[in-house]
Scaffold this motif. Sequence first.
Motif, PDB file in Angstrom:
ATOM      1  N   ARG A 131     -10.206  25.540  48.779  1.00 55.18           N
ATOM      2  CA  ARG A 131      -9.685  25.972  47.471  1.00 55.18           C
ATOM      3  C   ARG A 131     -10.748  26.702  46.674  1.00 55.18           C
ATOM      4  N   LEU A 132     -11.995  26.210  46.701  1.00 59.99           N
ATOM      5  CA  LEU A 132     -13.064  26.813  45.914  1.00 59.99           C
ATOM      6  C   LEU A 132     -13.637  28.071  46.565  1.00 59.99           C
ATOM      7  N   ALA A 133     -13.782  28.053  47.887  1.00 63.59           N
ATOM      8  CA  ALA A 133     -14.436  29.163  48.576  1.00 63.59           C
ATOM      9  C   ALA A 133     -13.492  30.308  48.922  1.00 63.59           C
ATOM     10  N   ILE A 134     -12.212  29.989  49.185  1.00 65.72           N
ATOM     11  CA  ILE A 134     -11.282  31.021  49.645  1.00 65.72           C
ATOM     12  C   ILE A 134     -10.118  31.203  48.680  1.00 65.72           C
ATOM     13  N   GLY A 135      -9.594  30.106  48.156  1.00 63.64           N
ATOM     14  CA  GLY A 135      -8.476  30.203  47.217  1.00 63.64           C
ATOM     15  C   GLY A 135      -7.252  29.490  47.735  1.00 63.64           C
ATOM     16  N   THR A 136      -6.139  29.792  47.119  1.00 61.14           N
ATOM     17  CA  THR A 136      -4.867  29.189  47.520  1.00 61.14           C
ATOM     18  C   THR A 136      -4.028  30.229  48.259  1.00 61.14           C
ATOM     19  N   PRO A 137      -3.097  29.781  49.087  1.00 61.18           N
ATOM     20  CA  PRO A 137      -2.835  28.386  49.443  1.00 61.18           C
ATOM     21  C   PRO A 137      -3.931  27.822  50.344  1.00 61.18           C
ATOM     22  N   ILE A 138      -4.067  26.510  50.343  1.00 61.91           N
ATOM     23  CA  ILE A 138      -5.116  25.872  51.137  1.00 61.91           C
ATOM     24  C   ILE A 138      -4.765  25.888  52.619  1.00 61.91           C
ATOM     25  N   LEU A 139      -3.482  25.694  52.922  1.00 61.36           N
ATOM     26  CA  LEU A 139      -3.037  25.668  54.312  1.00 61.36           C
ATOM     27  C   LEU A 139      -2.464  27.011  54.733  1.00 61.36           C
ATOM     28  N   PHE A 140      -2.794  27.409  55.942  1.00 62.36           N
ATOM     29  CA  PHE A 140      -2.213  28.589  56.569  1.00 62.36           C
ATOM     30  C   PHE A 140      -1.026  28.124  57.392  1.00 62.36           C
ATOM     31  N   LYS A 141       0.134  28.753  57.187  1.00 68.40           N
ATOM     32  CA  LYS A 141       1.347  28.381  57.906  1.00 68.40           C
ATOM     33  C   LYS A 141       1.879  29.607  58.645  1.00 68.40           C
ATOM     34  N   GLN A 142       2.297  29.393  59.879  1.00 62.57           N
ATOM     35  CA  GLN A 142       2.804  30.509  60.682  1.00 62.57           C
ATOM     36  C   GLN A 142       3.741  29.995  61.763  1.00 62.57           C
ATOM     37  N   GLN A 143       4.733  30.803  62.090  1.00 62.95           N
ATOM     38  CA  GLN A 143       5.638  30.466  63.171  1.00 62.95           C
ATOM     39  C   GLN A 143       4.947  30.685  64.518  1.00 62.95           C
ATOM     40  N   ARG A 144       4.990  29.674  65.371  1.00 60.51           N
ATOM     41  CA  ARG A 144       4.412  29.763  66.712  1.00 60.51           C
ATOM     42  C   ARG A 144       5.429  29.241  67.729  1.00 60.51           C
ATOM     43  N   PRO A 145       5.371  29.723  68.974  1.00 64.96           N
ATOM     44  CA  PRO A 145       6.286  29.214  69.996  1.00 64.96           C
ATOM     45  C   PRO A 145       5.826  27.868  70.545  1.00 64.96           C
ATOM     46  N   GLY A 146       6.754  26.924  70.614  1.00 65.70           N
ATOM     47  CA  GLY A 146       6.426  25.597  71.131  1.00 65.70           C
ATOM     48  C   GLY A 146       7.054  25.361  72.487  1.00 65.70           C
ATOM     49  N   LEU A 147       7.530  24.147  72.711  1.00 63.89           N
ATOM     50  CA  LEU A 147       8.161  23.789  73.975  1.00 63.89           C
ATOM     51  C   LEU A 147       9.357  24.695  74.231  1.00 63.89           C
ATOM     52  N   ARG A 148       9.412  25.250  75.462  1.00 58.56           N
ATOM     53  CA  ARG A 148      10.467  26.191  75.861  1.00 58.56           C
ATOM     54  C   ARG A 148      10.500  27.443  74.993  1.00 58.56           C
ATOM     55  N   GLY A 149       9.425  27.710  74.253  1.00 56.29           N
ATOM     56  CA  GLY A 149       9.355  28.897  73.419  1.00 56.29           C
ATOM     57  C   GLY A 149      10.031  28.755  72.074  1.00 56.29           C
ATOM     58  N   ARG A 150      10.513  27.539  71.758  1.00 56.22           N
ATOM     59  CA  ARG A 150      11.181  27.338  70.466  1.00 56.22           C
ATOM     60  C   ARG A 150      10.163  27.410  69.333  1.00 56.22           C
ATOM     61  N   PRO A 151      10.452  28.145  68.259  1.00 58.33           N
ATOM     62  CA  PRO A 151       9.479  28.316  67.175  1.00 58.33           C
ATOM     63  C   PRO A 151       9.318  27.056  66.327  1.00 58.33           C
TER      64      PRO A 151
END
Length: 268
Positions: free
Chosen positions: A77-97
């Motif tokens: 939060r102090l060094a980079i800013g908000t949001p604190i968490l990076f969220k992104q769609q990724r493929p999981g089991l069987r390619g399901r996002p």
Amino acid sequence: MQAVFPKITSLLSRTTRSKPAQRPDPVPSSNPTALQLAQSEQHRSLSVAKRLFDLFLAAAALLILAPMLAALALAVRLAIGTPILFKQQRPGLRGRPFTIYKYRTMSNARDVAGGLLPDAERLGWFGTFLRSTSLDELPELINVLRGEMSIVGPRPLLMEYLPRYSAEQMRRHDVLPGITGLAQITGRNKASWPRKFELDVWYVDHRSMWLDLKIIAATVWKVLQRDGINLSHRLSSEPFTGNAEVTQSSALIKKPRVSAEAVRRKNA
């Protein structure tokens, strides 16, 4: 103790070196249906054991590391800013996002025209530190608790990579993606994409709890040694653009079509 982890990494490297990523040879049997049922039951038992292990390890890690996770969140939060968490769609089991969670490592720095600066310029010293130590991956423990990831498995890459895989490479999605994996301890960012995918598929075919424990131990050693990290380029790795043989095949297929059209115009 220091000699233990290099031996583990060396053993895994020798095990997978020069071996093509393929399914294990089937055991000769006069009753293939019974063999398939036995293999299915074995995989089911392994999946249950892995899930229980993942739940225990992820929950314990979140509890034990809670003070450090809070400190890292404040530092981001102090060094980079908000949001604190990076969220992104990724493929999981069987390619399901699914939505992956990481600590944010890049700022929103922009040029005079208002466009985002290149990734290498937005990844400051703190973001580089988080990536080189793999601390940015810790929020993925939440994904493990939710059943979207495992502690060990092929890394979840970008959704846009799915149509670029060969049929064999796509088999890396036959299991849950992991926070760490065989490819991460065998070259890490230095390994080529074909090598990473070969190791991923090898893991799918040879996975076991004992192999997972060895990969976890080797991962700890690799992170402490900061081995296999390309800090000169500051970014993790080059994007996967596809398989050269597939691109060449596509080019060869297109050429006859152009020639046929030219012939038709000439004879018209």
